[in-house]
Design a protein around this motif. Structure first.
Motif, PDB file in Angstrom:
ATOM      1  N   THR A 195     -27.600   3.003 -31.246  1.00 30.55           N
ATOM      2  CA  THR A 195     -27.413   2.064 -32.351  1.00 30.55           C
ATOM      3  C   THR A 195     -25.924   1.804 -32.518  1.00 30.55           C
ATOM      4  OG1 THR A 195     -29.431   2.671 -33.526  1.00 30.55           O
ATOM      5  CG2 THR A 195     -27.656   1.724 -34.841  1.00 30.55           C
ATOM      6  N   SER A 196     -25.550   0.531 -32.592  1.00 33.78           N
ATOM      7  CA  SER A 196     -24.140   0.143 -32.711  1.00 33.78           C
ATOM      8  C   SER A 196     -23.897  -0.521 -34.057  1.00 33.78           C
ATOM      9  CB  SER A 196     -23.748  -0.822 -31.585  1.00 33.78           C
ATOM     10  OG  SER A 196     -23.889  -0.206 -30.318  1.00 33.78           O
ATOM     11  N   VAL A 197     -22.803  -0.129 -34.709  1.00 38.82           N
ATOM     12  CA  VAL A 197     -22.440  -0.695 -36.013  1.00 38.82           C
ATOM     13  C   VAL A 197     -20.930  -0.860 -36.088  1.00 38.82           C
ATOM     14  CG1 VAL A 197     -24.421   0.242 -37.280  1.00 38.82           C
ATOM     15  CG2 VAL A 197     -22.330   1.603 -37.068  1.00 38.82           C
ATOM     16  N   VAL A 198     -20.490  -1.682 -37.041  1.00 41.50           N
ATOM     17  CA  VAL A 198     -19.080  -1.793 -37.395  1.00 41.50           C
ATOM     18  C   VAL A 198     -18.969  -1.477 -38.880  1.00 41.50           C
ATOM     19  CG1 VAL A 198     -17.008  -3.219 -37.376  1.00 41.50           C
ATOM     20  CG2 VAL A 198     -18.828  -3.648 -35.701  1.00 41.50           C
ATOM     21  N   LEU A 199     -17.988  -0.633 -39.241  1.00 39.18           N
ATOM     22  CA  LEU A 199     -17.839  -0.176 -40.616  1.00 39.18           C
ATOM     23  C   LEU A 199     -16.471  -0.560 -41.171  1.00 39.18           C
ATOM     24  CD1 LEU A 199     -19.150   3.486 -40.103  1.00 39.18           C
ATOM     25  CD2 LEU A 199     -20.497   1.450 -40.652  1.00 39.18           C
ATOM     26  N   TRP A 200     -16.462  -1.036 -42.397  1.00 36.61           N
ATOM     27  CA  TRP A 200     -15.225  -1.320 -43.120  1.00 36.61           C
ATOM     28  C   TRP A 200     -15.157  -0.414 -44.348  1.00 36.61           C
ATOM     29  CZ3 TRP A 200     -17.825  -4.966 -40.424  1.00 36.61           C
ATOM     30  CH2 TRP A 200     -17.091  -5.889 -39.647  1.00 36.61           C
ATOM     31  N   GLN A 201     -14.060   0.313 -44.530  1.00 31.83           N
ATOM     32  CA  GLN A 201     -13.894   1.158 -45.709  1.00 31.83           C
ATOM     33  C   GLN A 201     -13.620   0.308 -46.950  1.00 31.83           C
ATOM     34  OE1 GLN A 201     -10.752   3.654 -43.657  1.00 31.83           O
ATOM     35  NE2 GLN A 201     -11.772   5.248 -44.875  1.00 31.83           N
ATOM     36  N   ARG A 202     -13.998   0.830 -48.119  1.00 31.67           N
ATOM     37  CA  ARG A 202     -13.660   0.142 -49.369  1.00 31.67           C
ATOM     38  C   ARG A 202     -12.166   0.195 -49.639  1.00 31.67           C
ATOM     39  NH1 ARG A 202     -17.983  -1.329 -52.347  1.00 31.67           N
ATOM     40  NH2 ARG A 202     -19.980  -0.324 -51.853  1.00 31.67           N
ATOM     41  N   PHE A 240     -14.135   0.221 -37.983  1.00 35.35           N
ATOM     42  CA  PHE A 240     -14.507   1.225 -36.991  1.00 35.35           C
ATOM     43  C   PHE A 240     -15.776   0.789 -36.264  1.00 35.35           C
ATOM     44  CE2 PHE A 240     -12.154   3.327 -40.330  1.00 35.35           C
ATOM     45  CZ  PHE A 240     -11.176   4.005 -39.604  1.00 35.35           C
ATOM     46  N   CYS A 241     -15.669   0.691 -34.941  1.00 32.60           N
ATOM     47  CA  CYS A 241     -16.814   0.366 -34.091  1.00 32.60           C
ATOM     48  C   CYS A 241     -17.436   1.680 -33.624  1.00 32.60           C
ATOM     49  CB  CYS A 241     -16.375  -0.459 -32.885  1.00 32.60           C
ATOM     50  SG  CYS A 241     -15.577  -2.022 -33.316  1.00 32.60           S
ATOM     51  N   ILE A 242     -18.733   1.845 -33.869  1.00 32.41           N
ATOM     52  CA  ILE A 242     -19.404   3.111 -33.605  1.00 32.41           C
ATOM     53  C   ILE A 242     -20.698   2.872 -32.840  1.00 32.41           C
ATOM     54  CG2 ILE A 242     -20.673   5.008 -34.721  1.00 32.41           C
ATOM     55  CD1 ILE A 242     -18.579   5.017 -36.903  1.00 32.41           C
ATOM     56  N   ASP A 243     -20.906   3.697 -31.805  1.00 33.05           N
ATOM     57  CA  ASP A 243     -22.201   3.804 -31.128  1.00 33.05           C
ATOM     58  C   ASP A 243     -22.769   5.174 -31.458  1.00 33.05           C
ATOM     59  OD1 ASP A 243     -21.862   1.344 -29.956  1.00 33.05           O
ATOM     60  OD2 ASP A 243     -21.323   2.127 -27.983  1.00 33.05           O
ATOM     61  N   ALA A 244     -23.988   5.213 -31.952  1.00 33.62           N
ATOM     62  CA  ALA A 244     -24.639   6.466 -32.324  1.00 33.62           C
ATOM     63  C   ALA A 244     -25.951   6.605 -31.574  1.00 33.62           C
ATOM     64  CB  ALA A 244     -24.895   6.504 -33.832  1.00 33.62           C
ATOM     65  N   LEU A 270     -25.050  -4.010 -35.186  1.00 35.12           N
ATOM     66  CA  LEU A 270     -24.929  -4.685 -33.892  1.00 35.12           C
ATOM     67  C   LEU A 270     -26.125  -4.448 -32.983  1.00 35.12           C
ATOM     68  CD1 LEU A 270     -21.165  -4.118 -32.957  1.00 35.12           C
ATOM     69  CD2 LEU A 270     -22.215  -6.151 -33.965  1.00 35.12           C
ATOM     70  N   GLY A 271     -27.117  -3.699 -33.476  1.00 35.76           N
ATOM     71  CA  GLY A 271     -28.324  -3.560 -32.677  1.00 35.76           C
ATOM     72  C   GLY A 271     -28.698  -2.130 -32.345  1.00 35.76           C
ATOM     73  N   SER A 272     -29.986  -1.922 -32.072  1.00 36.93           N
ATOM     74  CA  SER A 272     -30.529  -0.691 -31.508  1.00 36.93           C
ATOM     75  C   SER A 272     -31.214  -1.070 -30.201  1.00 36.93           C
ATOM     76  CB  SER A 272     -31.533  -0.047 -32.466  1.00 36.93           C
ATOM     77  OG  SER A 272     -30.899   0.481 -33.611  1.00 36.93           O
ATOM     78  N   TYR A 273     -30.899  -0.361 -29.120  1.00 37.84           N
ATOM     79  CA  TYR A 273     -31.330  -0.790 -27.790  1.00 37.84           C
ATOM     80  C   TYR A 273     -31.402   0.417 -26.857  1.00 37.84           C
ATOM     81  CZ  TYR A 273     -26.236  -0.719 -27.715  1.00 37.84           C
ATOM     82  OH  TYR A 273     -24.918  -0.337 -27.865  1.00 37.84           O
TER      83      TYR A 273
END
Length: 310
Positions: A195-202, A240-244, A270-273
Motif C-alpha cells: 500500500t502506497s500513501v503520501v503524508l503531510w504533517q499538520r 513523506f512518500c511511504i510504501d507499507a 496511491l493504491g494497494s497492489y
C-alpha cells in the motif's frame, strides 16, 4: 476509455521492456512519451488508460521525478508493479573507440549506477542528462553526444553498436516500475500486497515523524519505502512518500490509515497492489502480529463492552 498505455519513451527504454512483461500489454497500444510527467498527464487527460513509469531503483532509492508527479496534481493510483534487473551497455556510433568518447549521456537515474565505471574508464568524459536512456541513444545517433548508457537492446533500434556491455557498479541492481491509472476500487488482496500513501504533517514539531510511523509500528506493519519530498512551501516543508506491506482491506492497514487521517493535514492514497518481489505463499508475518480475525474480535469486544455485554 482508450485501450492504450503511455510509457516513458522513446522506444527502446528499460521502461518499455518492463512494460512488455505485463500480459495485458499485448492487448493495448503502447505509446511512448518524452517524460514521466507527459505520460502521467496523458492518463489525467484521458488520452491513455494507464501510464507505466519507473518509481524506484535499488541503488538510489525513489525516483524523485515520478514521486513528485504522484504527490502533486490530480490524484492517480498505482495498480501494478514490475521489477527489472538493470545492466547497461555503452552505445556508440560504429567506428567510435573508447578513446574517442568525450561526452556521455543517459537518464539521471543511470548515473549513480555507472559512476565508478565512468571514473575508471572515462574519467574525463562530460556527462549530459537525457529524458531517458533510449533518448540518449537517439541523441548519440544524431551526433549530439559520443556515447550513451542504455540497454544493449536499444543499439539496433538506433543504429549504434555496444562498445561495452554488462556495465553496473552494483550487482543485482533492479528498477521498480509501476502501472498508474485514474482512481478506482483497488483489486482484491492477493495475500502479498503493498500500500502506497503520501503524508503531510499538520505542523513541524519534535517527534512528528515518529507519530506518523507509530501508526504503522503499533499495528505491526512493515515499511518498504520512506522518502521525504519538499512540498514547495519553503525550506523545511516536506511530505513523506511511504510504501507499507499489506492491503487497504487488511484491518491493520485500514486502521493505520484511519489513524493517519486523524493526525495528518492530508493523506493521499496511491493504491494497494500485488508485490512483485514475493508470492502470496511466501509471506510469513511474525507470530507477534495480530491477524485480521483478531482485529475483528477486538472490535467486537469493544462493541460488547459499550453495550454492557462483557
Amino acid at each position: 476509455m482508450p485501450a492504450s498505455y503511455a510509457y516513458l519513451g522513446p522506444e527502446g527504454t528499460f521502461t518499455e521492456v518492463a512494460l512488455r512483461t505485463l500480459p495485458e500489454a499485448a492487448t493495448r497500444e503502447l505509446i511512448p512519451y518524452v517524460s514521466v510527467q507527459s505520460a502521467l498527464d496523458a492518463v489525467r487527460s484521458g488520452e491513455a488508460e494507464a501510464a507505466f513509469v519507473p518509481i524506484e531503483n535499488s541503488v538510489e532509492g525513489g525516483i524523485t521525478t515520478t514521486l513528485d508527479e504522484l504527490v502533486a496534481g490530480a490524484p492517480l493510483m498505482i495498480y501494478r508493479e514490475v521489477l527489472l534487473s538493470i545492466t547497461f551497455a555503452l552505445l556508440v556510433r560504429p567506428g567510435t573507440e573508447l578513446t574517442d568518447i568525450k561526452t556521455v549521456s543517459a537518464h539521471p537515474a543511470a548515473q549513480p549506477q555507472v559512476r565508478n565505471w565512468l571514473k575508471n574508464n572515462l574519467p574525463d568524459a562530460h556527462w549530459e542528462s537525457a529524458a531517458s536512456n533510449a533518448d540518449a541513444a537517439r541523441l548519440v545517433h544524431e551526433g549530439q553526444y559520443d556515447a550513451a548508457f542504455a540497454g544493449e537492446f536499444a543499439a539496433a533500434r538506433y543504429g549504434l553498436k555496444a562498445l561495452e556491455t554488462e556495465i553496473h557498479d552494483a550487482e543485482n541492481a533492479q528498477t521498480r516500475f509501476v502501472l498508474v491509472g485514474r482512481p478506482a476500487r483497488p483489486a482484491a488482496p492477493s495475500g502479498a500486497d503493498k500500500t502506497s500513501v503520501v503524508l503531510w504533517q499538520r505542523d513541524d514539531h519534535p517527534g512528528g515523524l515518529r507519530d506518523l510511523l507509530g501508526e504503522f509500528a503499533t499495528r505491526g506493519i512493515n515499511l518498504m519505502l520512506l522518502q521525504s519530498r519538499p512540498t514547495g512551501a519553503g525550506i523545511g516543508n516536506y511530505c513523506f512518500c511511504i510504501d507499507a506491506e499489506g492491503h487497504i482491506s487488511d484491518r491493520r492497514v485500514a486502521e493505520a490509515l484511519m489513524g493517519l487521517k486523524r493526525i495528518c493535514l492530508q493523506v493521499r492514497f496511491l493504491g494497494s497492489y500485488p508485490r512483485a518481489d514475493v508470492r502470496p505463499g511466501d509471506v510469513q508475518p511474525p507470530s507477534s502480529w495480530a491477524s485480521d480475525e483478531e482485529f475483528a474480535s477486538a472490535a467486537d469486544w469493544v462493541a460488547r463492552c459499550q453495550d454492557g455485554r462483557f
